[in-house]
Design a protein around this motif. Structure first.
Motif, mmCIF file in Angstrom:
data_model
loop_
_atom_site.group_PDB
_atom_site.id
_atom_site.type_symbol
_atom_site.label_atom_id
_atom_site.label_comp_id
_atom_site.label_asym_id
_atom_site.label_seq_id
_atom_site.Cartn_x
_atom_site.Cartn_y
_atom_site.Cartn_z
ATOM 1 N N SER A 137 -2.441 9.954 -13.557
ATOM 2 C CA SER A 137 -2.276 11.160 -12.689
ATOM 3 C C SER A 137 -3.577 11.230 -11.682
ATOM 4 C CB SER A 137 -1.576 12.112 -12.837
ATOM 5 O OG SER A 137 -0.433 11.605 -13.347
ATOM 6 N N HIS A 167 -6.393 16.973 -16.273
ATOM 7 C CA HIS A 167 -4.880 17.814 -16.506
ATOM 8 C C HIS A 167 -4.478 17.729 -17.874
ATOM 9 C CE1 HIS A 167 -3.616 13.852 -15.175
ATOM 10 N NE2 HIS A 167 -2.583 14.382 -16.035
ATOM 11 N N CYS A 202 -0.492 16.177 -21.446
ATOM 12 C CA CYS A 202 0.225 15.035 -20.794
ATOM 13 C C CYS A 202 0.811 13.802 -21.143
ATOM 14 C CB CYS A 202 -0.822 14.570 -19.537
ATOM 15 S SG CYS A 202 -0.057 13.765 -18.129
ATOM 16 N N CYS A 246 -6.340 10.338 -17.510
ATOM 17 C CA CYS A 246 -4.859 9.765 -17.247
ATOM 18 C C CYS A 246 -4.539 9.178 -15.858
ATOM 19 C CB CYS A 246 -3.867 10.905 -17.424
ATOM 20 S SG CYS A 246 -2.244 10.915 -17.146
ATOM 21 N N TRP A 297 -0.143 21.261 -17.547
ATOM 22 C CA TRP A 297 -0.563 21.300 -15.970
ATOM 23 C C TRP A 297 0.666 21.732 -15.168
ATOM 24 C CZ3 TRP A 297 3.093 18.090 -13.766
ATOM 25 C CH2 TRP A 297 3.502 16.947 -14.590
HETATM 26 ZN ZN ZN Z 1 -1.058 12.956 -16.724
#
Ligand code: ZN
Ligand code: APR
Length: 368
Positions: free
Chosen positions: A44, A63, A168, A42, A89
């Motif tokens: 992030s 995550h 996520c 991802c 997360w």
């Molecule tokens: Zn994410």
């Protein structure tokens, strides 16, 4: 008995992850040991690797994950060994005012942002000492130990790679539409940035019955993907915000009712109001580098009655939203499997991040 796990570890130097062995201790009271089956790659995580967000290191990244409960600590009642779970997360503390109000995403008691379990420690170690699980889950590892409230049981017939994405991108994207913006059928909407999360926003808009759904990206491949998930129109961004706004105005008869920024760039956040009609709502989904500021024309915002809202984890309550999204997938209402463009091994994680930086993949999922 601690066990050895292969994990993708960020040592705080540069943007390369090292795939190496760590030790994972037994779950403590209220904790759950999960054998990870799949972990999405991802945006992030990339923020951390590229030095935009700082964290304690060494950190097991990842995550967005799903797996099977292998062992539970004392007092755990929500899940049992053998359960299929999606990891959140953001582990809700279940005690703070936000949790009591049903807003788990706004929990103030969690220590997930510090990459710590509720007691301020972690269950991960290497020869040099403590290892931190990213956002208290660290899913790019064969094993994770998480608080009970971070492991949400779902039906075992959801494929693990699909389940990981619910952890996520899907929850963040679909949740932004249905929980934060609450887009009604027939409303017009624009999505700026069509990576994994942006495409989930597009899916959420299609589910909600928005029309038109205008997808914007710099990459033609992402626009093609957006069309396949329900975008009715696409606009190729070429660095001219005024041109994009003019094309959106044309497609939405003067501006969209809703506009989602799903990149996390100050420039695209600043131009969000220009995509909206009077009274329209701009939703900030993309996360910028730490400390980033965006300049907004305040008078214009006030005079036109436009609203900008933040969206964290799609305004989701994991124990409610994860099973719901899984059910929508199983019913054929959300084409989550189509979001996965690449299934990779853990030792291919650096290539997956490079592909994300180059914008050439919709979503890579690490399959264990
Ligand atoms: Zn994410
Ligand atoms: N205009 C339009 N699209 C752009 C622009 C731009 N100026 N710059 C980048 N993009 C597109 C990229 O081509 C890519 O398709 O934005 C998309 C970003 O997607 P990813 O890098 O795949 O990231 P993703 O995982 O979707 O996450 C997006 O949401 O949750 C947050 O932290 C996450 O900030 C990140 C964001």
């Amino acid at each position: 008995m601690p066990r050895t796990a292969l994990a993708a570890v960020h040592d705080g130097r540069g943007d390369r992850l090292t795939v190496r062995e760590i030790q994972v201790a037994d779950p403590g009271p209220g904790e759950v040991l999960v054998r990870i089956a799949a972990s999405g790659v991802c945006g992030s995580d990339r923020h951390v690797l590229d030095g935009e967000w700082s964290l304690p290191t060494p950190t097991v990244m990842g995550h967005e994950g799903a797996g099977v409960v292998e062992q539970v600590g004392a007092g755990v009642t929500d899940v049992a060994p053998g359960d299929t779970v999606i990891l959140s997360w953001y582990y809700p503390c279940r005690r703070c005012r936000a949790c009591a109000a049903g807003k788990a995403w706004a929990c103030t008691g969690t220590r997930s942002n510090e990459c710590l379990l509720p007691d301020g420690t972690t269950r991960l170690r290497d020869a040099a000492g403590v290892v931190y699980p990213y956002l208290a889950v660290g899913t790019m590892s064969e094993y994770a130990v998480v608080p009970e409230s971070a492991a949400v049981r779902i039906p075992a017939d959801v494929p693990m790679d699909v389940a990981s994405l619910i952890g996520c991108s899907i929850t963040t994207g679909v949740g932004a539409v249905v929980n934060n913006a609450r887009v009604p059928a027939g409303a017009s909407a624009v999505v700026v940035g069509c990576g994994g999360v942006g495409l989930a926003v597009v899916m959420g808009l299609a589910l909600a019955g928005a029309y038109p759904i205008v997808a914007i990206d710099t990459a033609e491949e992402k626009l093609a993907a957006a069309r396949s998930f329900g975008a009715t129109h696409t606009v190729r961004a070429r660095g001219d915000a005024a041109q994009v706004a003019a094309e959106v105005a044309e497609l939405t008869s003067g501006g969209a009712d809703y506009a989602f920024e799903v990149i996390g760039r100050a420039e695209t956040i600043e131009s969000l109001p220009s995509l909206l009609t009077t009274g329209g709502v701009g939703v900030l989904v993309g996360l910028p580098p730490q400390g980033a500021k965006a300049a907004i024309d305040v008078l214009e915002l006030a005079e036109t009655g436009k609203t900008l809202i933040g969206s964290n984890y799609g305004g989701a309550v994991p124990s409610l939203d994860f099973p719901r999204l899984a059910a929508l997938y199983l019913a054929g209402r959300l084409p989550l499997d189509s979001l996965i463009s690449h299934r990779v091994r853990l030792d291919e994680v650096n290539e997956a991040f490079d592909a994300m930086r180059a914008g050439t993949r919709t979503r890579s999922v690490i399959v264990f």
